[in-house]
Design a protein around this motif. Structure first.
Motif, PDB file in Angstrom:
ATOM      1  N   UNK A   1       0.870  -1.177   0.000  1.00  0.00           N
ATOM      2  CA  UNK A   1       0.000   0.000   0.000  1.00  0.00           C
ATOM      3  C   UNK A   1       0.906   1.225   0.000  1.00  0.00           C
ATOM      4  N   UNK A   2       1.269   1.691  -1.178  1.00  0.00           N
ATOM      5  CA  UNK A   2       2.333   2.694  -1.283  1.00  0.00           C
ATOM      6  C   UNK A   2       1.952   4.034  -0.671  1.00  0.00           C
ATOM      7  N   UNK A   3       0.661   4.292  -0.535  1.00  0.00           N
ATOM      8  CA  UNK A   3       0.239   5.563   0.048  1.00  0.00           C
ATOM      9  C   UNK A   3       0.101   5.506   1.567  1.00  0.00           C
ATOM     10  N   UNK A   4       0.505   4.390   2.164  1.00  0.00           N
ATOM     11  CA  UNK A   4       0.503   4.310   3.623  1.00  0.00           C
ATOM     12  C   UNK A   4       1.419   5.396   4.191  1.00  0.00           C
ATOM     13  N   UNK A   5       1.009   5.992   5.305  1.00  0.00           N
ATOM     14  CA  UNK A   5       1.734   7.157   5.833  1.00  0.00           C
ATOM     15  C   UNK A   5       3.190   6.870   6.168  1.00  0.00           C
TER      16      UNK A   5
ATOM     17  N   UNK B   1     -10.711  -7.963  -7.597  1.00  0.00           N
ATOM     18  CA  UNK B   1     -10.465  -6.594  -8.016  1.00  0.00           C
ATOM     19  C   UNK B   1     -10.716  -5.584  -6.906  1.00  0.00           C
ATOM     20  N   UNK B   2     -11.426  -5.972  -5.862  1.00  0.00           N
ATOM     21  CA  UNK B   2     -11.652  -5.051  -4.755  1.00  0.00           C
ATOM     22  C   UNK B   2     -10.371  -4.796  -3.975  1.00  0.00           C
ATOM     23  N   UNK B   3      -9.463  -5.754  -3.999  1.00  0.00           N
ATOM     24  CA  UNK B   3      -8.225  -5.622  -3.232  1.00  0.00           C
ATOM     25  C   UNK B   3      -7.064  -5.201  -4.131  1.00  0.00           C
ATOM     26  N   UNK B   4      -6.829  -5.972  -5.175  1.00  0.00           N
ATOM     27  CA  UNK B   4      -5.671  -5.745  -6.027  1.00  0.00           C
ATOM     28  C   UNK B   4      -5.981  -6.434  -7.357  1.00  0.00           C
TER      29      UNK B   4
ATOM     30  N   UNK C   1      -0.328  -2.149  -4.855  1.00  0.00           N
ATOM     31  CA  UNK C   1      -1.484  -2.442  -4.020  1.00  0.00           C
ATOM     32  C   UNK C   1      -1.144  -3.699  -3.227  1.00  0.00           C
ATOM     33  N   UNK C   2      -1.878  -3.920  -2.155  1.00  0.00           N
ATOM     34  CA  UNK C   2      -1.622  -5.066  -1.283  1.00  0.00           C
ATOM     35  C   UNK C   2      -2.889  -5.902  -1.219  1.00  0.00           C
ATOM     36  N   UNK C   3      -2.882  -7.079  -1.833  1.00  0.00           N
ATOM     37  CA  UNK C   3      -4.117  -7.869  -1.862  1.00  0.00           C
ATOM     38  C   UNK C   3      -4.406  -8.531  -0.521  1.00  0.00           C
TER      39      UNK C   3
END
Length: 419
Positions: free
Chosen positions: A184-188, A218-221, A229-231
């Motif tokens: 999850x690359x946008x994690x703080x 597709x809801x996860x990754x 993204x992190x499935x």
């Protein structure tokens, strides 16, 4: 046992390819689990390892990581381009798919016993591997008291990471690669360290690759995700995201006063490093093909949707790659060939060896099957070329009871692990 109709089909294929139906010994070139799967299911995925493998030992004499990476990439790719054509043609004639790899000179495919036998009888094929799977090896779940946010987490002070930071060494200038459930690359705690983010916009080319091409939710990754993204994010807390946080996590960037000590979440060992990532696990399960594909991408990252044979850039590879999974089903665990010139029947071990020749440190969890000795038993943590990592008890800094340990018995090496 081959049924008569299957035998007739096989004989016809052998005649087509000019190979004698009475040839003996082909079974020795096929992994036993693959033969078992074919007998049960009629068809199965496999990886064809070619007899000719590139000699990249010359990389040892080169001085820099950049020189080593370019040398290894060019040699491996040249060998694949030179030798794979006839096998690809044979697979196409057999109606079987072909996915080419160069990090080990191999081709992924799927087919029946007839297809496998026709390939095994070819002199340019050294071995046909089953497609074994690996899984996340999660430690036992524990309940713990809420510690709240601390400037530096205890897991880091136990290994004196804060003392190393005080010397001015935070990982700055290094790139960490990860292969896991995704990130999850946008994690703080990860956004500022992601190499694809410049503080304003994101560019995922050369910084992210998805080796999962089918079956995603597709809801996860989604399949072939075009951004990190992190499935596992909604299933078990985001395993890949968690591991990357352990490596580089911090919710301040290096320009903030007091960094890294003042960060509310200084959770990463090297908060000054950048990271890139590849998804090789789907719902916590990976396959030989996803492992090969991610290792190939880490050797020479290429743009999203790019061609590894033509678009790879070894100058953009990571300095170190982390893998917090283990092969636990049908994986080869035997020793490497005694003669260095003989093809190794374990394609994953070859990729790890080639990455090391390219100047990349390959780090692998050794598993969570302790506390007994010789519980370090699964690739890739048992390999000599992999830097095997164990676990600490977060309360007292001692080796965690669940952490696997050596000596390694499964390949007869008695190798001590963890490293």
């Amino acid at each position: 046992m081959i049924r008569p109709i299957r035998f007739l089909m096989l004989s016809a294929l052998l005649v087509l390819f000019g190979l004698p139906a009475a040839a003996q010994g082909w079974q020795a070139k096929v992994a036993r689990p693959l033969l078992d799967a074919l007998a049960t299911d009629g068809a199965a995925p496999f990886v064809v390892i070619l007899a000719e493998q590139a000699d990249i030992s010359g990389a040892r004499a080169l001085a820099t990581k950049e020189e080593k990476g370019r040398y290894v990439y060019d040699a491996l790719r040249a060998m694949a381009l030179q030798t794979q054509g006839p096998v690809v043609t044979a697979l196409e004639a057999l109606g079987a798919p072909a996915r080419r790899y160069y990090i080990v000179n191999a081709i992924g495919s799927e087919g029946s016993l007839a297809v496998v036998q026709a390939l095994a009888l070819r002199p340019d094929v050294a071995y046909i591997s089953n497609v074994w799977t690996g899984r996340l090896q999660l430690p036992p779940q524990e309940t713990s008291e809420a510690a709240g946010k601390r400037a530096v987490e205890g897991n880091l002070t136990y290994v004196n990471a804060d003392d190393v930071w005080a010397m001015g060494i935070t990982g700055k200038g290094a790139v960490v690669g990860g292969s896991d459930t995704g990130y999850a690359w946008e994690h703080e705690t990860l956004m500022n360290q992601y190499r694809g983010f410049d503080g304003q916009a994101a560019d995922h080319d050369f910084n992210w690759h998805d080796a999962v091409h089918a079956g995603s939710n597709v809801l996860f990754c989604p399949n072939d995700a075009t951004e990190p993204c992190d499935d596992d994010e909604f299933l078990a807390g985001g395993h890949g995201t968690h591991t990357m946080g352990t490596m580089v996590g911090s919710d301040l960037d290096a320009s903030d006063p007091g960094w890294p000590f003042a960060a509310p979440n200084a959770i990463g060992m090297a908060p000054g490093a950048q990271w890139i990532g590849c998804r090789n696990l789907f719902n916590g399960v990976g396959t030989l093909q996803t492992y090969l594909e991610c290792n190939e991408w880490h050797l020479a990252p290429y743009p999203v949707g790019g061609d590894p044979m033509t678009d790879g850039d070894p100058t953009k590879s990571a300095h170190v790659i982390n893998n917090s999974w283990g092969c636990v089903e049908g994986c080869p665990t035997g020793p490497p060939p005694e003669n260095p010139g003989d093809p190794d029947p374990d394609p994953l071990r070859v990729t790890v060896r080639n990455l090391r020749h390219a100047g990349i440190v390959y780090v692998q969890s050794i598993g969570n099957d302790g506390p007994d000795c010789s519980t370090a038993a699964f690739p890739a943590g048992i390999y000599e070329e992999a830097f095997g990592v164990g676990a600490l008890n977060h309360r007292n800094g001692q080796i965690a009871s669940f952490s696997s340990r050596g000596p390694v018995l499964v390949d007869g090496s008695l190798r001590m692990k963890p490293d």
